[in-house]
Write a protein that holds these residues in place. Sequence first.
Motif, PDB file in Angstrom:
ATOM      1  N   ASN A 258      -7.816  -2.045   8.166  1.00 29.30           N
ATOM      2  CA  ASN A 258      -7.626  -3.367   8.768  1.00 29.30           C
ATOM      3  C   ASN A 258      -6.674  -4.259   7.982  1.00 29.30           C
ATOM      4  OD1 ASN A 258      -9.211  -3.973   6.555  1.00 29.30           O
ATOM      5  ND2 ASN A 258     -11.049  -4.491   7.729  1.00 29.30           N
ATOM      6  N   THR A 259      -5.866  -3.646   7.124  1.00 29.44           N
ATOM      7  CA  THR A 259      -4.920  -4.446   6.332  1.00 29.44           C
ATOM      8  C   THR A 259      -3.571  -3.731   6.189  1.00 29.44           C
ATOM      9  OG1 THR A 259      -5.592  -3.438   4.226  1.00 29.44           O
ATOM     10  CG2 THR A 259      -6.787  -5.430   4.930  1.00 29.44           C
ATOM     11  N   LYS A 260      -2.611  -4.485   5.722  1.00 28.72           N
ATOM     12  CA  LYS A 260      -1.310  -3.944   5.319  1.00 28.72           C
ATOM     13  C   LYS A 260      -1.094  -4.351   3.870  1.00 28.72           C
ATOM     14  CE  LYS A 260       3.651  -4.071   6.272  1.00 28.72           C
ATOM     15  NZ  LYS A 260       4.732  -4.638   7.142  1.00 28.72           N
TER      16      LYS A 260
ATOM     17  N   GLY B 297     -12.922   3.090   2.209  1.00 25.42           N
ATOM     18  CA  GLY B 297     -11.716   3.432   2.955  1.00 25.42           C
ATOM     19  C   GLY B 297     -10.904   4.493   2.249  1.00 25.42           C
ATOM     20  N   SER B 298      -9.704   4.693   2.745  1.00 28.36           N
ATOM     21  CA  SER B 298      -8.791   5.697   2.181  1.00 28.36           C
ATOM     22  C   SER B 298      -7.760   5.019   1.290  1.00 28.36           C
ATOM     23  CB  SER B 298      -8.078   6.452   3.300  1.00 28.36           C
ATOM     24  OG  SER B 298      -9.017   7.117   4.130  1.00 28.36           O
ATOM     25  N   PRO B 299      -7.195   5.755   0.332  1.00 30.63           N
ATOM     26  CA  PRO B 299      -6.189   5.151  -0.550  1.00 30.63           C
ATOM     27  C   PRO B 299      -4.885   4.859   0.183  1.00 30.63           C
ATOM     28  CG  PRO B 299      -6.411   7.493  -0.993  1.00 30.63           C
ATOM     29  CD  PRO B 299      -7.498   7.152  -0.039  1.00 30.63           C
ATOM     30  N   VAL B 300      -4.241   3.799  -0.225  1.00 31.76           N
ATOM     31  CA  VAL B 300      -2.922   3.445   0.300  1.00 31.76           C
ATOM     32  C   VAL B 300      -1.910   3.816  -0.775  1.00 31.76           C
ATOM     33  CG1 VAL B 300      -1.424   1.572   1.081  1.00 31.76           C
ATOM     34  CG2 VAL B 300      -3.860   1.554   1.663  1.00 31.76           C
ATOM     35  N   VAL B 301      -0.910   4.618  -0.444  1.00 29.03           N
ATOM     36  CA  VAL B 301       0.097   5.050  -1.411  1.00 29.03           C
ATOM     37  C   VAL B 301       1.395   4.297  -1.144  1.00 29.03           C
ATOM     38  CG1 VAL B 301       1.397   6.985  -2.357  1.00 29.03           C
ATOM     39  CG2 VAL B 301      -0.977   7.322  -1.577  1.00 29.03           C
ATOM     40  N   LEU B 302       1.872   3.582  -2.140  1.00 29.71           N
ATOM     41  CA  LEU B 302       3.080   2.767  -2.012  1.00 29.71           C
ATOM     42  C   LEU B 302       4.176   3.286  -2.931  1.00 29.71           C
ATOM     43  CD1 LEU B 302       1.352  -0.735  -2.208  1.00 29.71           C
ATOM     44  CD2 LEU B 302       1.969   0.509  -0.130  1.00 29.71           C
TER      45      LEU B 302
ATOM     46  N   THR C   1      -2.586  -8.081   3.561  1.00 31.49           N
ATOM     47  CA  THR C   1      -2.658  -8.950   4.733  1.00 31.49           C
ATOM     48  C   THR C   1      -3.616  -8.366   5.761  1.00 31.49           C
ATOM     49  OG1 THR C   1      -0.362  -9.639   4.387  1.00 31.49           O
ATOM     50  CG2 THR C   1      -1.320 -10.074   6.561  1.00 31.49           C
ATOM     51  N   ASN C   2      -4.489  -9.209   6.252  1.00 31.72           N
ATOM     52  CA  ASN C   2      -5.458  -8.778   7.259  1.00 31.72           C
ATOM     53  C   ASN C   2      -4.753  -8.568   8.600  1.00 31.72           C
ATOM     54  OD1 ASN C   2      -7.545  -8.420   9.066  1.00 31.72           O
ATOM     55  ND2 ASN C   2      -8.700 -10.212   8.449  1.00 31.72           N
ATOM     56  N   THR C   3      -4.734  -7.338   9.074  1.00 32.59           N
ATOM     57  CA  THR C   3      -4.105  -7.013  10.359  1.00 32.59           C
ATOM     58  C   THR C   3      -5.150  -6.735  11.438  1.00 32.59           C
ATOM     59  OG1 THR C   3      -3.982  -4.671   9.729  1.00 32.59           O
ATOM     60  CG2 THR C   3      -2.056  -6.048   9.255  1.00 32.59           C
TER      61      THR C   3
END
Length: 237
Positions: free
Chosen positions: A105-107, A205-210, A125-127
């Motif tokens: 639910n975010t970016k 949740g799942s990891p976000v890879v940047l 950011t809450n999407t």
Amino acid sequence: MKSFRSRGRTRSRTAIATAALVAGLSLTACQNDARPSASDPAGDQTSAGTPAPTASGSASSAATGGSSGSTSSSGGGSQSTDGGNGGSNGGGGGSSASGACTDANTKVVVSKVTRPINHLLLTVTNTGSGKCDAYGAPALRFDDEQSATQLVEDSRPQAVVSLAPGESAYAAISLTGEPGGETHGRTAQKLGVLFTPRSGSGSVGSPVVLRLPEGTFKDDNAAVTYWQSDMQDALGF
């Protein structure tokens, strides 16, 4: 003699006229008797075979009344459906009550800042369609590191940062510590971001890879702040 004959002829004509009149009256009476009367069964059948105008009007009124009743019933159904939707919306309100912010639910964006030096800014950011809470601090891992990046404990906020749809929270990443000593400095390529649950233990949740900005240099003293509602507050640590 002549007078007697005249009287006889007159009587014959009178008798013939009388007979004709009686025959005419008898024929008229027969015709009148042949017509169906109100009590004649044949007359009743003929009347029943042709619908009375008043009966037709009643049927029309009944049909109209039935249609009105159906419309009223449909209107009632619509109100019931609206009520159902209201309940559904209420349920949606309950389901969209604040929960943990996650990758779903975010970016999340990472960017380089000029001040302070050797810092990165992490923006979430809450999407989603409802509020989410950015609990604690993001759990970070540079490239293939096994341990999470340490926290700046002094940055712990007094309250959980709650984000309405479209709102953002911030965390500052200090890439290096004080110079000197064996700090194992190196250039990093990727950053893994995990969200913290309300319990503060583990991740949700799942990891976000940047992908990190080119030339990002970090050492073992790298640290990240807790989530802040204001960007300047995050960069102040």
